[in-house]
Write a protein that holds these residues in place. Structure first.
Motif, PDB file in Angstrom:
ATOM      1  N   LYS A  74      37.714  49.634  74.237  1.00  0.00           N
ATOM      2  CA  LYS A  74      36.690  48.790  74.673  1.00  0.00           C
ATOM      3  C   LYS A  74      37.207  47.705  75.553  1.00  0.00           C
ATOM      4  O   LYS A  74      36.945  47.428  76.773  1.00  0.00           O
ATOM      5  CB  LYS A  74      36.107  47.929  73.577  1.00  0.00           C
ATOM      6  CG  LYS A  74      34.981  48.968  72.821  1.00  0.00           C
ATOM      7  CD  LYS A  74      34.756  48.014  71.331  1.00  0.00           C
ATOM      8  CE  LYS A  74      35.877  48.515  70.450  1.00  0.00           C
ATOM      9  NZ  LYS A  74      36.411  47.382  69.504  1.00  0.00           N
TER      10      LYS A  74
ATOM     11  N   ARG B 157      26.673  37.349  67.758  1.00  0.00           N
ATOM     12  CA  ARG B 157      28.048  37.354  67.765  1.00  0.00           C
ATOM     13  C   ARG B 157      28.447  36.286  68.446  1.00  0.00           C
ATOM     14  O   ARG B 157      29.566  36.152  69.197  1.00  0.00           O
ATOM     15  CB  ARG B 157      28.322  38.743  68.885  1.00  0.00           C
ATOM     16  CG  ARG B 157      27.252  39.548  68.890  1.00  0.00           C
ATOM     17  CD  ARG B 157      27.586  41.093  68.959  1.00  0.00           C
ATOM     18  NE  ARG B 157      28.536  40.982  67.724  1.00  0.00           N
ATOM     19  CZ  ARG B 157      28.419  40.914  66.614  1.00  0.00           C
ATOM     20  NH1 ARG B 157      27.157  41.208  66.041  1.00  0.00           N
ATOM     21  NH2 ARG B 157      29.440  41.127  65.507  1.00  0.00           N
TER      22      ARG B 157
ATOM     23  N   GLY C 296      35.344  51.807  52.637  1.00  0.00           N
ATOM     24  CA  GLY C 296      34.166  51.647  53.371  1.00  0.00           C
ATOM     25  C   GLY C 296      34.585  50.943  54.803  1.00  0.00           C
ATOM     26  O   GLY C 296      33.827  49.925  55.178  1.00  0.00           O
ATOM     27  N   VAL C 297      35.412  51.272  55.280  1.00  0.00           N
ATOM     28  CA  VAL C 297      35.778  50.768  56.684  1.00  0.00           C
ATOM     29  C   VAL C 297      35.766  51.716  57.739  1.00  0.00           C
ATOM     30  O   VAL C 297      36.495  52.681  57.675  1.00  0.00           O
ATOM     31  CB  VAL C 297      37.049  49.998  56.612  1.00  0.00           C
ATOM     32  CG1 VAL C 297      37.432  49.410  58.246  1.00  0.00           C
ATOM     33  CG2 VAL C 297      37.084  48.819  55.658  1.00  0.00           C
ATOM     34  N   ALA C 298      34.969  51.735  58.819  1.00  0.00           N
ATOM     35  CA  ALA C 298      35.236  52.389  59.939  1.00  0.00           C
ATOM     36  C   ALA C 298      35.921  51.650  61.082  1.00  0.00           C
ATOM     37  O   ALA C 298      36.676  52.394  61.878  1.00  0.00           O
ATOM     38  CB  ALA C 298      33.646  52.744  60.353  1.00  0.00           C
TER      39      ALA C 298
ATOM     40  N   ASN D 254      35.379  56.714  51.282  1.00  0.00           N
ATOM     41  CA  ASN D 254      34.380  56.695  52.214  1.00  0.00           C
ATOM     42  C   ASN D 254      33.639  57.945  52.352  1.00  0.00           C
ATOM     43  O   ASN D 254      34.082  59.093  52.431  1.00  0.00           O
ATOM     44  CB  ASN D 254      35.173  56.484  53.745  1.00  0.00           C
ATOM     45  CG  ASN D 254      34.207  55.966  54.889  1.00  0.00           C
ATOM     46  OD1 ASN D 254      32.914  56.561  54.872  1.00  0.00           O
ATOM     47  ND2 ASN D 254      34.299  54.931  55.617  1.00  0.00           N
ATOM     48  N   PRO D 255      32.303  57.798  52.426  1.00  0.00           N
ATOM     49  CA  PRO D 255      31.464  59.354  52.338  1.00  0.00           C
ATOM     50  C   PRO D 255      31.895  60.004  53.266  1.00  0.00           C
ATOM     51  O   PRO D 255      31.598  61.127  53.615  1.00  0.00           O
ATOM     52  CB  PRO D 255      30.026  58.577  52.274  1.00  0.00           C
ATOM     53  CG  PRO D 255      29.940  57.135  52.123  1.00  0.00           C
ATOM     54  CD  PRO D 255      31.418  56.760  52.362  1.00  0.00           C
TER      55      PRO D 255
ATOM     56  N   ILE E 224      33.126  59.399  48.708  1.00  0.00           N
ATOM     57  CA  ILE E 224      32.261  58.726  47.338  1.00  0.00           C
ATOM     58  C   ILE E 224      30.880  58.879  47.912  1.00  0.00           C
ATOM     59  O   ILE E 224      30.354  58.804  49.258  1.00  0.00           O
ATOM     60  CB  ILE E 224      32.825  57.394  46.931  1.00  0.00           C
ATOM     61  CG1 ILE E 224      31.970  57.096  45.777  1.00  0.00           C
ATOM     62  CG2 ILE E 224      32.038  56.417  48.198  1.00  0.00           C
ATOM     63  CD1 ILE E 224      32.783  55.798  45.147  1.00  0.00           C
TER      64      ILE E 224
ATOM     65  N   MET F 191      35.094  46.578  53.657  1.00  0.00           N
ATOM     66  CA  MET F 191      34.155  46.086  54.493  1.00  0.00           C
ATOM     67  C   MET F 191      32.876  46.553  54.152  1.00  0.00           C
ATOM     68  O   MET F 191      32.352  46.791  52.964  1.00  0.00           O
ATOM     69  CB  MET F 191      34.557  46.164  56.100  1.00  0.00           C
ATOM     70  CG  MET F 191      35.211  45.028  56.674  1.00  0.00           C
ATOM     71  SD  MET F 191      33.711  43.682  56.475  1.00  0.00           S
ATOM     72  CE  MET F 191      32.944  43.661  58.167  1.00  0.00           C
TER      73      MET F 191
ATOM     74  N   GLY G 257      31.095  49.195  54.019  1.00  0.00           N
ATOM     75  CA  GLY G 257      30.766  50.206  53.096  1.00  0.00           C
ATOM     76  C   GLY G 257      30.394  49.519  51.860  1.00  0.00           C
ATOM     77  O   GLY G 257      29.491  50.121  50.786  1.00  0.00           O
ATOM     78  N   LEU G 258      31.152  48.691  51.310  1.00  0.00           N
ATOM     79  CA  LEU G 258      30.669  48.129  50.013  1.00  0.00           C
ATOM     80  C   LEU G 258      29.709  46.862  50.289  1.00  0.00           C
ATOM     81  O   LEU G 258      28.595  46.760  49.482  1.00  0.00           O
ATOM     82  CB  LEU G 258      31.951  47.238  49.685  1.00  0.00           C
ATOM     83  CG  LEU G 258      33.245  48.044  49.066  1.00  0.00           C
ATOM     84  CD1 LEU G 258      34.032  47.330  48.242  1.00  0.00           C
ATOM     85  CD2 LEU G 258      32.670  49.484  48.710  1.00  0.00           C
TER      86      LEU G 258
ATOM     87  N   GLN H 193      27.915  54.346  61.296  1.00  0.00           N
ATOM     88  CA  GLN H 193      29.283  53.948  61.387  1.00  0.00           C
ATOM     89  C   GLN H 193      29.515  53.614  62.710  1.00  0.00           C
ATOM     90  O   GLN H 193      28.708  53.936  63.564  1.00  0.00           O
ATOM     91  CB  GLN H 193      30.217  55.282  61.352  1.00  0.00           C
ATOM     92  CG  GLN H 193      30.438  55.907  59.956  1.00  0.00           C
ATOM     93  CD  GLN H 193      31.575  56.665  59.694  1.00  0.00           C
ATOM     94  OE1 GLN H 193      32.757  55.981  59.348  1.00  0.00           O
ATOM     95  NE2 GLN H 193      31.816  57.804  60.206  1.00  0.00           N
TER      96      GLN H 193
ATOM     97  N   PRO I 280      31.269  53.345  66.171  1.00  0.00           N
ATOM     98  CA  PRO I 280      32.514  54.004  66.917  1.00  0.00           C
ATOM     99  C   PRO I 280      33.652  53.044  67.221  1.00  0.00           C
ATOM    100  O   PRO I 280      33.144  51.931  67.799  1.00  0.00           O
ATOM    101  CB  PRO I 280      31.646  54.768  68.024  1.00  0.00           C
ATOM    102  CG  PRO I 280      30.270  53.636  68.209  1.00  0.00           C
ATOM    103  CD  PRO I 280      30.118  52.888  66.966  1.00  0.00           C
ATOM    104  N   ALA I 281      34.746  53.563  67.330  1.00  0.00           N
ATOM    105  CA  ALA I 281      35.789  52.623  67.894  1.00  0.00           C
ATOM    106  C   ALA I 281      35.488  52.325  69.390  1.00  0.00           C
ATOM    107  O   ALA I 281      35.886  51.361  69.869  1.00  0.00           O
ATOM    108  CB  ALA I 281      37.053  53.484  67.627  1.00  0.00           C
TER     109      ALA I 281
ATOM    110  N   HIS J 110      28.435  47.694  69.310  1.00  0.00           N
ATOM    111  CA  HIS J 110      27.107  47.491  68.988  1.00  0.00           C
ATOM    112  C   HIS J 110      26.387  48.143  70.137  1.00  0.00           C
ATOM    113  O   HIS J 110      26.639  49.171  70.910  1.00  0.00           O
ATOM    114  CB  HIS J 110      26.695  46.231  68.471  1.00  0.00           C
ATOM    115  CG  HIS J 110      27.289  45.711  67.312  1.00  0.00           C
ATOM    116  ND1 HIS J 110      26.820  46.330  66.095  1.00  0.00           N
ATOM    117  CD2 HIS J 110      28.135  44.905  66.851  1.00  0.00           C
ATOM    118  CE1 HIS J 110      27.293  45.722  65.038  1.00  0.00           C
ATOM    119  NE2 HIS J 110      28.260  44.762  65.472  1.00  0.00           N
TER     120      HIS J 110
ATOM    121  N   TYR K 121      22.595  50.028  54.107  1.00  0.00           N
ATOM    122  CA  TYR K 121      23.233  51.401  53.662  1.00  0.00           C
ATOM    123  C   TYR K 121      22.710  51.795  52.468  1.00  0.00           C
ATOM    124  O   TYR K 121      23.197  52.817  51.805  1.00  0.00           O
ATOM    125  CB  TYR K 121      24.556  51.377  53.588  1.00  0.00           C
ATOM    126  CG  TYR K 121      25.359  51.275  55.068  1.00  0.00           C
ATOM    127  CD1 TYR K 121      24.752  51.351  56.160  1.00  0.00           C
ATOM    128  CD2 TYR K 121      26.885  50.838  55.091  1.00  0.00           C
ATOM    129  CE1 TYR K 121      25.409  50.965  57.371  1.00  0.00           C
ATOM    130  CE2 TYR K 121      27.432  50.780  56.267  1.00  0.00           C
ATOM    131  CZ  TYR K 121      26.574  50.863  57.448  1.00  0.00           C
ATOM    132  OH  TYR K 121      27.030  50.574  58.700  1.00  0.00           O
TER     133      TYR K 121
END
Ligand code: MGD
Ligand code: MGD
Ligand code: SF4
Ligand code: SF4
Ligand code: SF4
Ligand code: SF4
Ligand code: SF4
Ligand code: MO
Lengths: 948, 308, 253
Positions: A59, A121, A181-183, A209-210, A225, A391, A393-394, A781, A783-784, A788, A906
């Motif tokens: 980015k 933001r 839970g971090v992407a 992470n699922p 998980i 982050m 994910g929890l 998730q 994306p890197a 947003h 989630y």
């Protein structure tokens, strides 16, 4: 021809390099902007910058296309078509500002709460919050409530600091790193750099992470998980550690409330609260003298177990005994949680034994004497090199607060908070709850034409601090700090539009938004929210939300719903202040803040929003923005950054203070401050002395340093709150044992969720739904390479994510005979969407997922109407409702964590059905018009003029 | 591979033109006959048209002359050089026939050899690409040469029937060449279909040691130059149909027509000429289809990275 | 000259890409694009940049693969499939077929360091070199009609106007996880050579006979968590044993 001569090897890159701070996301890396012929030639990471040390993400590297995107707004806009049409008229700033002043002045005079001012933001929350306080509306917050308030609240309430932005693993020393839970997270580049360091050193990296992409893909161990069950797995690890007695007893006794006595007097108003002496000091049981003495008594040896009789005859036990008894229960045994979490007992055992092995058998020590806040001298820092990070994910589950608390408790039990190799605080954290304000917003806190008596956001100590009226009704539009969400410490932005539309608790007159795409990706139930924004009052024919002012820099979906648009600059055209009063860029061993400055001048009629806000403040004659004669106090934001003082000597920037610019933290305003920052690469960094770098929560040298820096005026050590008394107060209220009594409707919910020792409960959205009818989880998730919604106007980034498929586990694809490119209906209790699928094996077998915010509305973002983002891209948000399905009693709770109000993105449960082939995802919306069309090239050859 | 019309037209037309030129170079037609003169002109037109078509896909056709420089290593360059060199005897022969109504053996035979050489170079452009395994076989130049010869003979027969004489020999030669060309082509295709890919997603990524490799996400969502150029895919059932069409139009129809014509007598009337021209056109369409398949069916190694 | 250098170049410059750590962030992809679009040769153009069929020329792209072991190593805790992010740019092959097929001499391999380049002033845009490359490392720029490819940032690595530390490829400098390394493979003591030796660096598609210079480091083998020796199972029935132990611990503090 000799090959050597065929290329120019040493062409200078550009005419000039300007160093500023990236804002393609919230990570805030340092960048070198190379300027050639007045245009951007190249953006690279600043090697000297403490955040990114020279690296730059996708980015950040696409900043050129962000800056020159045709979707940029060009001038202030007044709506001329119906809301949502995107039909606007360009107006002058003078006209725009006088309209805004008129609307806002009227509300301030009549009923200031009818202004709802919410920012997305926003990286200038200390300004926007201060402005809202001076204006006098109780209805202000930034986006934390839908983002990660569970992280912040659980962290600060448990250990005085949070994973979220204010802490980091000790990347250089940790030997076992477990990430939940971090992407991508806000620490985008630092996390990547950290993972690189772990890999380099051969440290073990476990990802829970699922979905196994990104960081999880390179993890040594991936624990796939089932969403929403981490709390159970973490407590199972706690169970194993307790059972094997692998806990750091010394650490617990010193730094936590494990020894504090908890009153055992069922049926009374004090049951489950800490026993205190006359001065309010918590008590411990001293085992040598068999006395009950205040915590912190010198030389006292505190008991961790055993029932004692207090002076008043009541009984009490150390909180640790409650904790141990609770988690030693067999229901937390790995075998008993395996089915719910989807993780085998061997894996949970393996994780527990690995944590114990590394924490205790591979402990590290740094030879650095230090003194704790009890005056005791230590010869070294002892480190338990196990670190954790977590982050959304929890956080984005309705049990996220308790899950995150469970994780912090695990950290404290093994003695791994702010030690070498563990999780480390970043200044100005840690900070005990007691050093935070309580929230303001009750009727007595505000009134016509006057500022609020205190800040909007803070930490309630108990039900008495809630923002409710005498009838128990919320006083804020988002119902933050009410019985719905007592610890909504960041507000609940995702509820604002729905509540304002419903007039519950009251209607508003002006909705003022900044940098939040609420008509699209930051709302739940997007189609519903769009309707609410378009909805008119039958009687008056006026919009239900009568006036909307919005500041954006691009033609986003939300722009089409504003009545008045205040076009912002891009991040390369304005001053910004990344402040210690807000969300700074500190690192565990350094205090840091940063600025942005106009490295390019706008070529359009746009203004930096912060300067506009300051201008509006002066026009409205808000205290703090205009003097007694109504004269503006500040010329613009740059002037404010330099001269504003929150407390004497404390301003937005900590660096280069004092008349000579040689003071850090506290000091008089310095007229040359911004120049000093610019010369320094747009940041300021000062190192924490080694003697103060660890155990900050209890390190005297750090506490003194923090006072010197102005984080607080007196030392504020933190005692880790394993047992959370304030939650117990709510349970007492819910039992009708303590004032104020919780309303009947809320009692069961509070009793179930507000356990002072975290317990796992099934996420509310899942618990209320027929699990066989909706058998799968659906999550998103980040994306890197996309931030947003705001990467789609970027010609380079959009090529990477032009559309988003729904990833479906392989076995499910086989069951439904789905191939890549097939279409399915995804159906939740609230609605259905039609999307394209792609197969994936490396995913939890009950989890469907997609990339977040790639789907766009037709016509928005300066894209052609046939753009794949709009045609095939989609939002999961349509399936998520801001309310849960009705319960038996007809009550519909908000789809949020019951404690913090965190949006439970989630918790979504769905089923899927194969659909007919299609060329469009569904739903589709009517196209919005482009405000102020920019020339829109069919071909880009950026940089062609410089080619050799 | 993407079946670019310019390249299909180029290889088909120039193949045909060079084939015709090669036959003419043998002196089998009456150089004084109007039909023979026309054949000489047609050969040059086909060749030039093909070469012109080939420049259509160049990004910078104005620099096409540069392509002549690298004959030491590049088959494309060699082809260019050969094409130019070949023009000398071909134009010379054409001049001799058209203007002087003569056949000259030296330029004629040289032209024949060089023509086939040029076709060989064209074929070698594809054959030399290891990245396209289907092409990387001696059967490729064999089929290119045979198609060129067959095409040349079919066209020459047509001109024979149209009055340039020597019809029966040409027709029988054409039938034989057609049979040979399609036999080799069939072998080529069988070879392609039976190929065990030397490169797979496993070798392409080096991840075969871990397990089976499958593309999960493309680097960029939309099509790019590579996927457009190398990622063309044709459904098997369409390919089968097209193959039948190619064989029928390109082989069976012209062969049968010529057979009938030569068996039916040495007639060189309008009807015979017309039928022979129809056979020729049918052949051209058949070869266009064959060429289309040549590209469309060939899989490029890079597609191992794109899951196709 | 289109022919490859007759003697092996004294330096063999190239990249090592570490598949064990690449998180697939595309940083190298975009930074490469922005560096090169105003630098060497013509700009890297984008077609329909805001339209439906958006595409553009890129010199480096990151693919993502899913690898499912076939009875081999079982890696995940909840399954055995894994995701590998896979960056790919020109491998600067020793036996570069893209060079030898080029009819114009525009494609060449530098004799001094082995970098494979396109001289855009000579390129006719025939596309043959892209066909010859099995790796998809060459992309035609549709606006300029010339072939683009990774230059190994030849205009950075020797650029005397840059600070010494910055004389490395843009993608290497920007990669946040340090998954890309630049160096000289002809020197067995260079960092890249050592890395390749230690980690078993591999060639992509060795069967194509291109002898690539760039090397890939395969993902490291993993050990399952359940392989950790179990915790001692102490008897804490009814928690009394536990608290007795606690008291004992407290005495020791
Ligand atoms: N399904 C699903 N939905 C989610 C989430 C999820 O995980 N899944 N995540 C949630 C979370 S955590 C968040 S934080 C939200 C984020 O959602 P939003 O807060 O809506 O954030 P963005 O889409 O990044 O951008 C908001 C707006 O900022 C504008 N903008 C960009 N640059 C500037 C500028 O310089 N000045 C101004 N004034 N405006 C600018 C953009 O044009 C855009 O319209 O989404 C939430 N929504
Ligand atoms: N590139 C990029 N960076 C960003 C953003 C962006 O849009 N793009 N957004 C920024 C913002 S506003 C935020 S809030 C942060 C958020 O940063 P992250 O927390 O990294 O955000 P998410 O993408 O929501 O990632 C959540 C992860 O949790 C997993 N997950 C979902 N449910 C569960 C669960 O129950 N248990 C476990 N263990 N995992 C689960 C998902 O698979 C996903 O990998 O990122 C920030 N950084
Ligand atoms: S992580 Fe990337 S986008 Fe975010 S601030 Fe850093 S360079 Fe910019
Ligand atoms: S990777 Fe492709 S383009 Fe690069 S040298 Fe090898 S064959 Fe040529
Ligand atoms: S496209 Fe350019 S570089 Fe490639 S082979 Fe043709 S002329 Fe050579
Ligand atoms: S070396 Fe330079 S040109 Fe090559 S991929 Fe890296 S950044 Fe791009
Ligand atoms: S920048 Fe590094 S981690 Fe990111 S995709 Fe490129 S090589 Fe992989
Ligand atoms: Mo967020």
């Amino acid at each position: 021809m000799k090959p050597r001569e065929r290329v120019a090897l040493s062409r200078p890159v550009a005419d000039e390099v300007r160093k500023t701070t990236c804002y393609m996301c919230a990570c805030r890396c340092g960048i070198n902007v190379h300027i050639k012929d007045g245009k951007i030639r190249y953006i690279e990471g600043n090697r000297d910058h403490p955040v990114n040390k020279g690296v730059l993400c996708a980015k950040g590297s696409a900043g050129i296309m962000q800056h020159y995107a045709p979707a940029r707004l060009r001038a202030p806009l007044k709506r001329v078509g119906p809301r949502g049409s995107g039909e606007f008229q360009e107006i002058s700033w003078e006209e725009a500002l006088s309209i805004a002043t008129g609307w806002l002045g009227e509300v301030r005079n009549t009923d200031p709460k009818k202004l709802a001012f919410f920012t997305g933001r926003d990286q200038s929350q200390s300004l926007t919050g201060y402005w809202a306080q001076q204006y006098g509306t109780p209805n202000y917050a930034a986006h934390g409530g839908f983002c990660s308030v569970n992280m912040a609240a659980a962290g600060i309430m448990t250990i005085g600091g949070a994973f979220w932005e204010f802490g980091a693993p000790d990347w250089d020393r940790t030997k076992l790193f477990v990430m939940f839970g971090v992407a991508e997270d806000h620490d985008s580049n630092p996390i990547k750099m950290g993972i690189a360091k772990l890999k380099q050193r051969g440290a073990r990296f476990v990802s829970v992470n699922p979905v196994r992409t990104g960081y999880s893909a390179v993890a040594d161990n991936w624990i796939g998980i089932r969403p929403g069950t981490d709390g159970l797995m973490i407590l199972s690890v706690v169970h194993e550690l307790l059972k094997a007695r692998k806990i750091d007893v010394d650490y617990l006794v010193r730094y936590s409330n494990a020894t504090w006595l908890v009153i055992d007097a069922p049926g009374t108003a004090d049951h489950g609260l800490f026993a205190r002496d006359g001065e309010g000091k918590t008590l411990i049981h001293e085992t040598v003298t068999e006395q009950v003495v205040p915590f912190g008594t010198r030389g006292a040896r505190a008991a961790l177990s055993g029932r004692v009789r207090l002076e008043d005859g009541r009984f009490a036990v150390p909180s640790f005994q409650l904790l141990a008894e609770k988690y030693l229960d067999e229901r937390y045994a790995p075998e008993n949680v395996a089915a719910e979490t989807g993780i085998s007992a061997e894996t949970i055992r393996g994780l527990a034994s690995e944590i114990a092995r590394v924490a205790f058998d591979e402990a590290i020590s740094i030879d650095q004497p230090w003194t704790d806040t009890n005056g005791e001298r230590h010869q070294a820092y002892i480190g338990r090199p196990v670190s954790f990070h977590a982050m959304r994910g929890l956080s984005a589950h309705s049990n996220g607060f308790q899950t995150t608390r469970a994780l912090h408790i695990l950290q404290v039990l093994i003695g791994a908070v702010d030690c070498p190799g563990g999780f480390r605080f970043e200044p100005p954290y840690p900070k005990p709850v007691g050093a935070h304000p309580t929230p303001h917003g009750r009727a007595e806190h505000f009134g016509s034409n006057k500022p609020m008596s205190g800040p909007h956001l803070g930490f309630p100590r108990g039900p008495e601090d809630m923002l409710i009226d005498a009838d128990g009704q919320p006083t804020r539009i988002d119902k933050a700090f009410s019985w719905d969400a007592p610890f909504a410490v960041h507000g609940a932005m995702h509820m604002v539009i729905a509540n304002a539309h419903a007039g519950d608790p009251y209607p508003v007159d002006v909705l003022f938004l900044y940098m939040a795409n609420m008509a699209w990706n930051s709302s739940m139930n997007t189609a519903g929210v769009i309707k609410m924004l378009e909805d008119k009052d039958e009687k008056t024919g006026e919009y239900r939300i009568p006036k909307i002012i919005y500041s954006d820099a691009y033609a986003s979906e939300m722009v089409a719903y504003a009545d008045l648009v205040l076009p912002d600059t891009t991040y390369l055209e304005r001053y910004d202040c990344i402040s210690l009063l807000d969300r700074p860029i500190s690192e565990p061993d350094a205090v840091q803040d940063a600025i942005r400055w106009p490295v390019l001048q706008p070529d359009r009629d746009v203004r930096a929003f912060q300067s506009v806000l300051i201008d509006l403040g002066a026009r409205l004659r808000l205290p703090g923005f205009a003097d007694n004669h109504g004269k503006p106090l500040y010329k613009d934001y740059a002037d404010y950054i330099v001269r504003h003082e929150r407390r004497p000597g404390i301003g937005p920037l900590a660096g280069f203070r004092g008349s000579n610019g040689d003071r850090a933290g506290r000091g008089a305003a310095n007229r040359d401050q911004l120049k000093r920052y610019i010369d320094n690469g747009s940041f300021f960094s000062t190192h924490i002395p080694m003697e103060a770098q660890f155990f900050k929560h209890a390190n005297q040298a750090y506490q003194d340093f923090a006072v010197r820096m102005g984080f607080f005026d007196t030392p504020q050590p933190v005692i880790f709150q394993l047992y959370q008394e304030s939650l117990q107060k709510f349970r007492l209220s819910a039992q009708g044992l303590r004032e104020p009594h919780a309303p009947q409707t809320h009692r069961q919910r509070i009793l179930e969720a507000f356990d002072p020792l975290p317990d796992w409960y099934r996420p509310l959205g899942e618990a209320l739904i027929d699990r066989t009818e909706y058998p799968y989880h659906a999550i998103t998730q980040r994306p890197a390479a996309m931030y947003h919604s705001w990467g789609s106007m970027n010609a380079w980034l959009r090529q990477i994510h032009t559309k988003n498929p729904l990833y479906v586990p392989g076995p499910l694809c086989d069951e439904l005979s789905l191939d890549d490119g097939d279409w399915v209906w995804v159906i939740s209790h609230h609605g259905r969407i039609k999307v394209e699928v792609a197969r994936m094996e490396a995913v939890n077998s009950s989890t469907l997922w997609t990339w977040n915010a790639i789907g766009k509305r037709k016509g928005a973002w300066g894209l052609d109407k046939g753009a794949p983002e709009a045609k095939k891209g989609f939002l999961l948000n349509h399936l998520i409702h801001e309310l849960l399905p009705p319960r038996e009693d007809g009550m519909r709770w908000s789809n949020s964590d019951p404690i913090t109000g965190q949006a439970a993105w989630y918790d979504l449960r769905v089923r899927i059905e194969k659909a007919d082939p299609a060329s469009n995802s569904e739903p589709q919306f009517p196209a919005v018009a482009r405000p102020g069309p920019e020339p829109h090239p069919d071909e880009l050859r950026y940089g062609q003029e410089w080619t050799s | 591979m993407h079946p670019a019309p310019s390249i299909i037209v180029f290889t088909t037309l120039s193949g045909l033109g060079y084939g015709l030129a090669a036959v003419l170079g043998l002196g089998l037609l009456d150089p004084a006959a109007l039909a023979a003169k026309a054949a000489y002109i047609l050969a040059l037109v086909l060749i030039s048209g093909g070469l012109l078509a080939s420049t259509l896909h160049l990004g910078n056709p104005q620099r096409a002359w540069r392509a002549l420089s690298q004959w030491r290593s590049s088959w494309l360059s060699r082809e260019g050089v050969m094409a130019i060199v070949t023009f000398v005897p071909l134009v010379w022969s054409a001049w001799a026939s058209v203007i002087e109504s003569r056949y000259l053996a030296l330029p004629g035979l040289a032209g024949s050899l060089l023509s086939l050489g040029t076709v060989f170079c064209t074929a070698m452009i594809y054959t030399s690409l290891k990245s396209v395994q289907a092409w990387h076989t001696p059967l490729t130049p064999a089929s290119y040469l045979l198609f060129s010869a067959a095409g040349g003979l079919v066209v020459a027969s047509a001109f024979g029937f149209a009055g340039a004489g020597n019809t029966s020999l040409l027709a029988w030669l054409a039938i034989a060449a057609l049979a040979a060309a399609w036999a080799v082509k069939a072998a080529w295709r069988r070879n392609m279909q039976a190929l065990v890919p030397i490169s797979t997603p496993e070798t392409a990524t080096g991840l075969g040691a871990i397990g089976k490799v499958r593309l999960f996400e493309r680097p960029h969502m939309t099509e790019n130059y590579l996927t457009r150029e190398m990622g063309f895919k044709i459904a098997r059932k369409h390919a089968g149909k097209l193959w039948t069409i190619a064989v029928v139009l390109g082989g069976v129809v012209p062969a049968l027509t010529l057979l009938v014509l030569s068996v039916a007598g040495q007639a060189s009337g309008f009807l015979a000429a017309g039928l022979a021209i129809a056979a020729m056109l049918s052949h051209v369409v058949g070869v266009l289809a064959e060429r289309w398949l040549f590209f469309a069916e060939a899989r490029h190694a890079v597609m191992n990275y794109y899951g196709e | 000259m289109t022919s490859l250098p007759s003697v092996s170049p004294p330096k063999k410059l190239g990249l090592v890409i570490d598949l064990d750590v690449c998180v697939g962030c595309h940083a190298c992809v975009v930074n490469c694009k922005e560096w090169n679009t105003g630098g060497y040769g013509s700009a890297l153009s984008d077609q329909a940049p805001y339209g439906a069929d958006v595409s553009g020329a890129w010199l480096n792209r990151v693919h993502t693969f899913e690898v499912v072991p076939e009875g081999g190593e079982v890696v995940g805790e909840a399954g055995d499939a894994r995701i590998v992010h896979f960056p790919k740019s020109c491998l600067h092959c020793d036996d570069a077929p893209c060079v030898t097929v080029c009819p114009t001499g525009a494609s060449y391999k530098r004799a001094e360091d082995g970098i494979v380049l396109v001289d855009e002033n000579m390129c006719i845009g025939c596309g043959l070199c892209a066909w010859a490359c099995p790796y998809g490392a060459r992309e035609m720029d549709l606006a300029a009609g010339v072939m683009k490819k990774c230059t190994l940032c030849v205009d950075r690595i020797y650029n005397e106007t840059l600070e010494e530390v910055d004389r490395q490829p843009a993608c290497v400098r920007t990669c946040p996880v340090n998954a890309r390394h630049f160096g000289d493979f002809s020197d067995p003591h260079s960092a890249v050579s050592i890395m390749v030796a230690e980690r078993g660096g591999i060639d992509l598609m060795p069967e194509q006979g291109t002898r690539p210079v760039n090397k890939y480091l395969p993902p490291r083998p993993r050990t399952a968590l359940s392989a950790t020796p179990p915790l001692p199972r102490e008897d804490t029935t009814g928690a009394t044993g536990f608290f007795a132990w606690l008291d004992d611990m407290l005495d020791r503090i």
